[in-house]
Design a protein around this motif. Structure first.
Motif, PDB file in Angstrom:
ATOM      1  N   HIS A 141       0.839  -1.199   0.000  1.00  0.00           N
ATOM      2  CA  HIS A 141       0.000   0.000   0.000  1.00  0.00           C
ATOM      3  C   HIS A 141       0.875   1.251   0.000  1.00  0.00           C
ATOM      4  O   HIS A 141       0.355   2.360   0.025  1.00  0.00           O
ATOM      5  CB  HIS A 141      -0.916   0.016   1.236  1.00  0.00           C
ATOM      6  N   ARG A 142       2.189   1.046   0.010  1.00  0.00           N
ATOM      7  CA  ARG A 142       3.125   2.172   0.031  1.00  0.00           C
ATOM      8  C   ARG A 142       3.733   2.321  -1.366  1.00  0.00           C
ATOM      9  O   ARG A 142       4.444   1.438  -1.837  1.00  0.00           O
ATOM     10  CB  ARG A 142       4.226   1.932   1.062  1.00  0.00           C
ATOM     11  N   LEU A 143       3.464   3.446  -2.002  1.00  0.00           N
ATOM     12  CA  LEU A 143       3.938   3.651  -3.367  1.00  0.00           C
ATOM     13  C   LEU A 143       5.459   3.551  -3.480  1.00  0.00           C
ATOM     14  O   LEU A 143       5.960   2.915  -4.424  1.00  0.00           O
ATOM     15  CB  LEU A 143       3.435   4.998  -3.902  1.00  0.00           C
ATOM     16  N   PRO A 144       6.244   4.127  -2.562  1.00  0.00           N
ATOM     17  CA  PRO A 144       7.705   4.012  -2.684  1.00  0.00           C
ATOM     18  C   PRO A 144       8.194   2.563  -2.672  1.00  0.00           C
ATOM     19  O   PRO A 144       9.111   2.206  -3.410  1.00  0.00           O
ATOM     20  CB  PRO A 144       8.236   4.804  -1.482  1.00  0.00           C
ATOM     21  N   VAL A 145       7.589   1.718  -1.822  1.00  0.00           N
ATOM     22  CA  VAL A 145       7.992   0.311  -1.767  1.00  0.00           C
ATOM     23  C   VAL A 145       7.630  -0.387  -3.073  1.00  0.00           C
ATOM     24  O   VAL A 145       8.417  -1.164  -3.627  1.00  0.00           O
ATOM     25  CB  VAL A 145       7.342  -0.409  -0.561  1.00  0.00           C
ATOM     26  N   MET A 147       7.265   0.974  -6.048  1.00  0.00           N
ATOM     27  CA  MET A 147       8.146   1.454  -7.122  1.00  0.00           C
ATOM     28  C   MET A 147       9.534   0.844  -6.989  1.00  0.00           C
ATOM     29  O   MET A 147      10.167   0.496  -8.006  1.00  0.00           O
ATOM     30  CB  MET A 147       8.233   2.975  -7.090  1.00  0.00           C
ATOM     31  N   GLU A 148      10.010   0.690  -5.765  1.00  0.00           N
ATOM     32  CA  GLU A 148      11.321   0.070  -5.558  1.00  0.00           C
ATOM     33  C   GLU A 148      11.313  -1.372  -6.056  1.00  0.00           C
ATOM     34  O   GLU A 148      12.288  -1.847  -6.654  1.00  0.00           O
ATOM     35  CB  GLU A 148      11.693   0.117  -4.078  1.00  0.00           C
ATOM     36  N   ALA A 149      10.204  -2.066  -5.813  1.00  0.00           N
ATOM     37  CA  ALA A 149      10.079  -3.453  -6.280  1.00  0.00           C
ATOM     38  C   ALA A 149      10.126  -3.521  -7.804  1.00  0.00           C
ATOM     39  O   ALA A 149      10.785  -4.392  -8.381  1.00  0.00           O
ATOM     40  CB  ALA A 149       8.777  -4.061  -5.762  1.00  0.00           C
ATOM     41  N   VAL A 150       9.447  -2.583  -8.456  1.00  0.00           N
ATOM     42  CA  VAL A 150       9.448  -2.540  -9.923  1.00  0.00           C
ATOM     43  C   VAL A 150      10.857  -2.257 -10.436  1.00  0.00           C
ATOM     44  O   VAL A 150      11.366  -2.944 -11.340  1.00  0.00           O
ATOM     45  CB  VAL A 150       8.455  -1.478 -10.438  1.00  0.00           C
TER      46      VAL A 150
END
Length: 336
Positions: A141-145, A147-150
């Motif tokens: 639910h955390r956009l930064p996490v 995006m980091e995964a992507v």
């Protein structure tokens, strides 16, 4: 029927995925029957989690004999290697299968990677080598996490909240997944009940050919609506465009998505309902919310300790105690 391919997994499924969180709220017979009915009407992707009490067990009861015709995704919230293997073995047992198509880290506070000291990603690789999972995914639910995964290119799928009230940053996440050939699994397509038109939600998401929505289903009537979409997929038109524009304006700013990661409350406040009551009163039948039971639920806000626990756990960074107070003050105006 319309289909979606989940990136490099090459898993191609009906555009209506089945989100099996709500089936934990019905009996085993009802849940298994609902899952079976979904399968018999063309739905072939089912998403669950170890944290969803007996949801996985119901999948096993309703679908184990057609395992070769469906795709199963589930999740672990484990923070240790031992917990990871315990969750995985339990999920396999409950779903009566010897492999899981997509095994996902369930909303971790960080993006697990090889060498990070947790050993979690290495456990995923070991499970894959043993044939117990086919692909590695992450939900958040955390956009930064997310995006980091992507950007890490370590994950075959990303599951993230996405709906027509999403902003540009969330649309950018969807596009980034397409560019990286990563499957995008969409949760909260109805924004926790704030979106009341499933046809509009479907039509919006269908504009993104790499998005697989998983609809949370616990009633026959809900399932029937999505089965109808198999035969008559909703399409974007002027009326739906106007509805989306209206909803985006009404839901602009900070609001509770109802994800529940703020729970439990130490004094028993039902935070994920109370913190969005103002919107629920205006976007769904108000009778139940204003009942004696509803009033008792909202009155619990008076017991708030201002401990900050809910605020610290909100993945959207909301000032939850203040949101609760504002919603309660608004709620009381409906009782006059």
């Amino acid at each position: 029927m319309e289909y979606v391919t989940l990136g490099r997994t090459q898993i191609t499924v009906n555009r209506n995925g089945f989100g099996a969180l709500p089936v934990q709220r019905v009996s085993k017979e009802e849940g298994a029957g609902l899952l079976r009915k979904a399968y018999e009407n063309g739905i072939n992707f089912f998403d669950s989690a170890r944290a969803y009490s007996d949801s996985e067990e119901k999948i096993g009861l309703g679908l184990s004999d057609v395992r070769q015709h469906i795709y199963l995704a589930t999740k672990t919230m484990a923070t240790t290697i031992e917990g990871f293997w315990k969750d995985l073995e339990t999920s396999l047992e409950m779903m009566k299968t010897d492999y899981i198509d997509i095994y996902q880290f369930h909303n971790p506070s960080f993006c697990p990677k090889p060498g990070d000291g947790s050993g979690l990603y290495e456990a995923m690789l070991d499970a894959k080598e043993q044939g117990k999972i086919r692909f590695i995914g992450i939900t958040n639910h955390r956009l930064p996490v997310a995006m980091e995964a992507v950007e890490s290119d370590l994950y075959d799928t990303v599951q993230f909240p996405f709906s027509y009230i999403a902003d540009k940053k969330e649309e950018d996440l969807v596009r980034a997944c397409k560019e990286k050939n990563i499957g995008f699994i969409c949760m909260k397509a109805l924004s926790g009940g704030l979106i009341t038109r499933a046809d509009a939600a479907y039509a919006y998401l269908a504009q993104f050919d790499n998005v697989l929505p998983i609809w949370g289903i616990q009633k026959d009537s809900e399932l029937d609506e999505f089965i109808q979409f198999n035969e008559q997929p909703p399409v974007m038109n002027e009326e739906i465009k106007a509805l989306i524009k209206h909803d985006r304006e009404e839901l602009a700013g900070e609001f509770c998505r109802g994800c529940g990661y703020c729970m439990p409350c130490p004094v028993g406040i039902q935070i994920n309902t109370c913190a969005r009551m103002s919107l629920l009163l205006r976007r769904s039948p108000a009778g139940g919310h204003l009942s004696e039971k509803g009033q008792e639920m909202m009155k619990k806000i008076d017991d708030c300790l201002n401990c900050g626990q809910c605020k610290a756990h909100c993945p959207y960074g909301l000032d939850t105690p203040e949101l609760l107070r504002k919603n309660y003050e608004d709620y009381k105006t409906f009782l006059k």
